[in-house]
Motif scaffolding. Structure first.
Motif: not given
Ligand SMILES: Cc1cc2nc3c(=O)[nH]c(=O)nc-3n(C[C@H](O)[C@H](O)[C@H](O)COP(=O)(O)OP(=O)(O)OC[C@H]3O[C@@H](n4cnc5c(N)ncnc54)[C@H](O)[C@@H]3O)c2cc1C
Length: 398
Positions: A157, A159, A195, A225
């Motif tokens: 992921n 961020a 994200y 996201k």
């Protein structure tokens, strides 16, 4: 001959020099702590590997030499200013001025109330950090290409903290690259998730609804996201911890959630706002200093109605043009009007050949047309810089 010293070779500093250089009775000195002009507005493409170093950095020595001895470049950090003596302190040297323009910009505000944020995230406001981030991004793709699994829950992921203009652009470009890569390096690229996190209840807070709605649609289509109304409490080496108690495992993090004015402002005895920007007079003078001006991100800039204008390259350039004109008027003993400007429009790059933009409040565009318009603006700016450095390069190698 009057000497104008400009501290900071960013968007504001360079525009002021372009304007002042047409006057034969003005000698200009540019000081910058870096040897290059960094095109931050293009950082999103550099990070995602779409642009090269030469697209985002311009050598200031060559650029200054493009003015044929009218502009001198000093590669040093300005450490403080002596307003009484009218001199700038550099590391090991003092420099006198008749007029001074402070154009030192801003840096990422790694909020101290978010524990671990500074230590565990990257910013894009300086080239070094953006470059390191690019390497991380390439490494993560390489890892996936090798089918190496990440130890934490098998996920990779990324961020992005802050869903303002820069956060949105960076997230979209990375997502676009990953989507395109899945065709070449395989579907594992799709296992890398981006994200976009913001404490506000919307992405692009403060921007037009058209831009917000269409940017959201595009981000979602790219698989980003979006976590709005989400407060980051702490960041440790492996997790972003939210106020809700939830946590996100992450491989690396970029923070674009806020800026604060450059550190030179700390040494200036003048009223400042909560993000360390100077509060100037309506003529953009440092208070009590008619010969000292501040432009761009290092100062709180207002329009004639008193509305605070966003810290953008556009406003840095408009304030630079105004100050160059005002210096000419001061030299000629002509009265000057207070600064006034508005944001003409904002175009947001959203991955590949797609953008969203609003101009003069009534023109709203998205998709390829908006992309072409954004590119035209960037090319015009870049072309101006290139013409100068080509002349400078020829002068040096004559
Ligand atoms: C990813 C991203 C996308 C963006 N997109 C847009 C966009 O689409 N449109 C837009 O209008 N704006 C955009 N911006 C904002 C824009 O880049 C900034 O508002 C702009 O750079 C401000 O210009 P400036 O001249 O005030 O400062 P800067 O461009 O930051 O330049 C400041 C200069 O001062 C130098 N300096 C600092 N301190 C010292 C010192 N003490 N001594 C000597 N030199 C010093 C620095 O090295 C630097 O060269 C974006 C920003 C980012 C990060």
């Amino acid at each position: 001959m009057k000497r104008v010293v400009v501290i900071g070779g960013g968007y504001g500093g360079l525009r002021a020099i372009e304007k002042l250089s047409k006057y034969q009775d003005i000698a200009i000195i540019l000081i910058d702590k870096n040897p290059y002009h960094y095109l931050q507005t293009e950082a999103y493409g550099y990070i995602a590997g779409q642009f090269d170093m030469h697209d985002v950095a311009i050598d200031l020595q060559n650029w200054c030499e493009g003015f044929k001895e009218r502009v001198t470049f000093i590669h040093k950090e300005a450490t403080s200013i002596d307003f009484e003596q009218k001199k700038v302190h550099l590391d090991g040297r003092d420099l006198f001025y008749d007029y001074l323009i402070i154009a030192t910009g801003a840096k990422t505000n790694f909020f101290s109330f978010i524990e671990g944020l500074r230590e565990n995230s990257y910013g894009v406001k300086n080239l070094e950090r953006a470059h390191n981030f690019r390497i991380k991004f390439e490494n993560i793709i390489y890892k996936k290409l090798q089918h190496e699994e990440d130890s934490r829950e098998g996920k990779l992921n990324i961020a992005v903290g802050g869903a303002g203009l820069s956060g949105v652009e960076v997230a979209a470009e990375m997502a676009y690259v990953l989507d395109s890569y899945s065709k070449t390096i395989g579907d594992t690229a799709k296992e890398i998730h981006i994200y976009l996190i913001d404490a506000s209840d919307t992405i692009l807070p403060g921007m037009g609804q058209y831009s917000i709605d269409n940017t959201k649609k595009r981000l979602e289509a790219l698989g980003v996201k979006i976590l709005t109304s989400t407060f980051i409490n702490t960041v440790d080496a492996t997790y972003v911890h939210f106020r809700s108690g939830e946590k996100l495992p992450y491989s690396f993090m970029i923070f674009t959630g806020g800026i604060k004015a450059s550190s030179l402002n700390d040494t200036i005895d003048n009223e400042k706002n909560s993000i360390n920007q100077l509060i100037t007079t309506p003529e953009l003078n440092v208070q009590g200093q008619k010969d000292v001006f501040a432009i761009g991100d290092c100062v709180e800039i207002k329009d004639a109605k008193g509305n605070i204008l966003p810290p953008t390259a556009q406003i840095a350039e408009k304030s630079a043009e105004y100050v160059a004109k005002t210096i000419r008027q001061r030299i000629d003993g002509v009265e000057s009007k207070p600064f006034d400007a508005d944001v003409s429009g904002v175009f947001i790059a959203l991955g590949g050949k797609y953008a969203v933009g609003e101009m003069f409040k009534y023109i709203k565009v998205k998709g390829y047309v908006a992309y072409v318009l954004k590119k035209a603006i960037t090319h015009a700016y870049y072309l101006g810089l290139r013409l100068r450095i080509n002349t400078g390069f020829k002068n040096r190698n004559r």
